[in-house]
Write an enzyme that holds these catalytic residues in place. Structure first.
Site, short mmCIF file in Angstrom:
data_model
loop_
_atom_site.label_atom_id
_atom_site.label_comp_id
_atom_site.label_asym_id
_atom_site.label_seq_id
_atom_site.Cartn_x
_atom_site.Cartn_y
_atom_site.Cartn_z
N CYS A 98 7.37 47.00 -46.54
CA CYS A 98 6.63 47.64 -45.44
C CYS A 98 5.87 46.58 -44.65
CB CYS A 98 5.68 48.66 -46.05
SG CYS A 98 4.52 49.44 -44.92
N HIS A 99 5.54 46.89 -43.39
CA HIS A 99 4.75 45.95 -42.57
C HIS A 99 3.44 45.57 -43.25
CE1 HIS A 99 7.02 46.01 -38.79
NE2 HIS A 99 7.42 47.19 -39.22
N THR A 100 2.88 46.50 -43.98
CA THR A 100 1.58 46.23 -44.61
C THR A 100 1.69 45.09 -45.63
OG1 THR A 100 0.99 48.52 -44.24
CG2 THR A 100 -0.35 47.32 -45.82
N HIS A 111 4.24 48.50 -52.30
CA HIS A 111 3.44 49.74 -52.43
C HIS A 111 4.18 51.02 -52.07
CE1 HIS A 111 3.02 48.43 -48.27
NE2 HIS A 111 2.96 49.71 -48.01
N GLU A 112 5.49 50.94 -51.76
CA GLU A 112 6.23 52.18 -51.44
C GLU A 112 7.20 52.40 -52.58
OE1 GLU A 112 6.73 51.93 -46.62
OE2 GLU A 112 8.52 51.76 -47.82
N CYS A 153 -10.58 61.94 -55.89
CA CYS A 153 -11.51 62.34 -56.94
C CYS A 153 -11.56 63.85 -57.12
CB CYS A 153 -12.91 61.79 -56.66
SG CYS A 153 -13.82 62.71 -55.41
N CYS A 157 -15.65 64.91 -54.16
CA CYS A 157 -16.57 64.42 -53.12
C CYS A 157 -16.56 65.40 -51.95
CB CYS A 157 -16.16 63.03 -52.65
SG CYS A 157 -14.64 63.02 -51.68
N CYS A 161 -13.06 65.80 -50.35
CA CYS A 161 -12.14 66.54 -51.22
C CYS A 161 -12.49 68.03 -51.21
CB CYS A 161 -12.18 66.00 -52.64
SG CYS A 161 -11.29 64.45 -52.83
N CYS A 204 -10.93 61.00 -49.00
CA CYS A 204 -11.77 60.95 -50.21
C CYS A 204 -12.69 59.72 -50.21
CB CYS A 204 -10.88 60.91 -51.46
SG CYS A 204 -11.79 60.72 -53.00
N ARG A 237 -9.53 56.30 -56.42
CA ARG A 237 -9.45 55.32 -57.51
C ARG A 237 -8.10 54.63 -57.63
NH1 ARG A 237 -12.84 59.69 -61.00
NH2 ARG A 237 -14.37 59.76 -59.32
N CYS A 262 4.86 55.72 -48.60
CA CYS A 262 4.12 55.10 -47.48
C CYS A 262 4.67 55.50 -46.13
CB CYS A 262 4.07 53.58 -47.64
SG CYS A 262 3.10 52.78 -46.36
N ARG A 279 14.33 50.16 -43.39
CA ARG A 279 13.66 49.78 -44.63
C ARG A 279 14.61 48.97 -45.51
NH1 ARG A 279 9.30 50.52 -42.73
NH2 ARG A 279 7.51 51.52 -43.72
#
Ligand code: APR
Ligand code: ZN
Ligand code: ZN
Length: 361
Positions: A42-44, A63-64, A93, A96, A99, A107, A111, A162, A356
């Site tokens: 991904c670009h990220t 991350h995908e 979570c 919060c 959420c 959120c 986490r 993603c 991709r």
């Protein structure tokens, strides 16, 4: 027991990435150890490599991803070894203010895994978007794993983690495209094409794809574009208005992340229409809009954060649609590659040659 695996590491700003040994701890409370099966480029990831996101080098990129749970922490009951999962950036979570107000994608207390993955010499790694899945195994918060039907091809499934989710969600969640709508999508990369696929799923009657490259417009047709506009040759605002009886589209989705395309999207929108920004701008970008036009056109200007998705709701549903043949996730996979080929995949992405590239493990 720690696990020694291979991972794609970015050590310094703009330096080519390399495959190195990564030490992954056993899962502690609230954590899960996942055997990665596939992870899209991904670009990220490229932005991390180039120091555009944080300076916390070294990074474990990727991350995908989709994979199989190998082990879970002592208190984890919602997941079990053997579960096929898609990873998401952050476990929400559930308690919060965001959420509780039904906006978990904002959120305040989301986490990631608490324990750190390291290089062989003990140097702590920063996992991209709290995942780090260009690796044989990764450690995440259990809530970052969403169980989906294991019949799905991991290379296709992981993409929901993603960019493809961002695009589909921009149409389905943020834009709330509904049957009969006219939709224009500006920018037909992986994200824009996913927005087109989302608009088709929602029953949009007219889907206008806009890009500056004819090749991208051809691909966009495969995902459901009914009309195409090359905005390097034709004024896209005039073209979209003409294709919509002079009015503009009900929903315009900007999937480039640039001021000029945002401006086109603004003017290509029908009265009371919706503009969805899913392309990510840089901090320096600004636009000027006549306030009377904002007022007079009505409707909504919205941004779409991760497709405003709720992984537990959206991932299994979209995987089911894919397995039923109603959403062609596999079509986003331009090529499957090995960990060693991530750097070359960045070049292909840069040249616009792929939707991709997906690392398959
Ligand atoms: N007008 C129209 N299309 C454009 C323009 C422009 N001025 N400039 C670039 N494009 C097209 C490119 O030709 C390409 O097809 O936009 C597309 C961008 O696609 P990719 O580079 O593949 O990026 P993608 O992964 O789709 O992400 C798009 O969404 O989530 C964000 O960070 C992501 O900002 C990025 C955007
Ligand atoms: Zn991404
Ligand atoms: Zn929360």
């Amino acid at each position: 027991m720690a696990h020694e695996v291979r991972g794609v590491i970015a050590r310094g700003k703009g330096e080519p990435v390399s495959v190195e040994t990564v030490v992954v701890p056993d899962p502690g409370p609230g954590e899960a150890l996942v055997q990665v099966r596939a992870c899209g480029v991904c670009h990220t990831d490229l932005h991390y490599r180039d120091g555009g996101i944080t300076d916390d080098f070294p990074f474990l990129l990727g991350h995908e991803a989709a994979g199989v749970v190998e082990a879970v922490g002592p208190d984890v009951t919602a997941l079990a070894p053997g579960d096929f999962v898609i990873l998401n950036w952050r476990a929400v979570c559930g308690q919060c203010r965001s959420c509780l107000r039904g906006r978990p994608w904002y959120c305040f207390d989301s986490r990631n895994a608490v324990q750190k993955m390291t290089l062989a010499d003990g140097t702590e790694l920063t996992p991209a978007l709290g995942i780090g899945a260009f690796a044989d195994k990764t450690l995440v918060a259990a809530g970052q794993c969403t169980k989906v039907d294991p019949a799905a091809d991991p290379a296709a499934a992981g993409l929901l983690g993603c960019g493809v989710m961002a695009g589909i969600g921009a149409a389905l969640n943020t834009g709330a495209v509904t049957r009969g709508d006219s939709v224009a999508v500006i920018g037909c990369g992986g994200v824009g094409d996913a927005a087109i696929a989302g608009a088709r799923l929602a029953g949009a009657a007219k889907i206008i794809a806009v890009d500056i490259e004819d090749r991208k417009l051809e691909w966009a047709k495969d995902f459901g574009a009914t009309h195409t506009v090359n905005s390097a040759k034709t004024d896209p605002v005039a073209a979209i208005r003409e294709l919509t009886g002079g009015f503009g589209a009900d929903v315009v989705i900007e999937a480039v992340g640039r001021p000029e395309t945002y401006e086109q999207a603004f003017y290509a929108r029908d009265l009371a229409g919706t503009l969805v920004l899913v392309g990510v701008p840089t901090p320096q970008m600004k636009i000027e809009l006549p306030l009377l036009e904002v007022f007079g056109r009505g409707g909504a200007l919205k941004s779409s954060w991760y497709g405003d998705c709720l992984p537990s709701r959206d991932f299994p549903m979209l995987i089911d649609l894919y397995l039923q043949g109603r959403l062609d996730l596999a079509a986003f996979v331009s090529e499957t590659i090995a960990l060693e080929e991530v750097e070359a995949a960045f070049d292909k992405m840069h040249r616009g040659e792929v939707l991709r590239s997906v690392v398959v493990l």
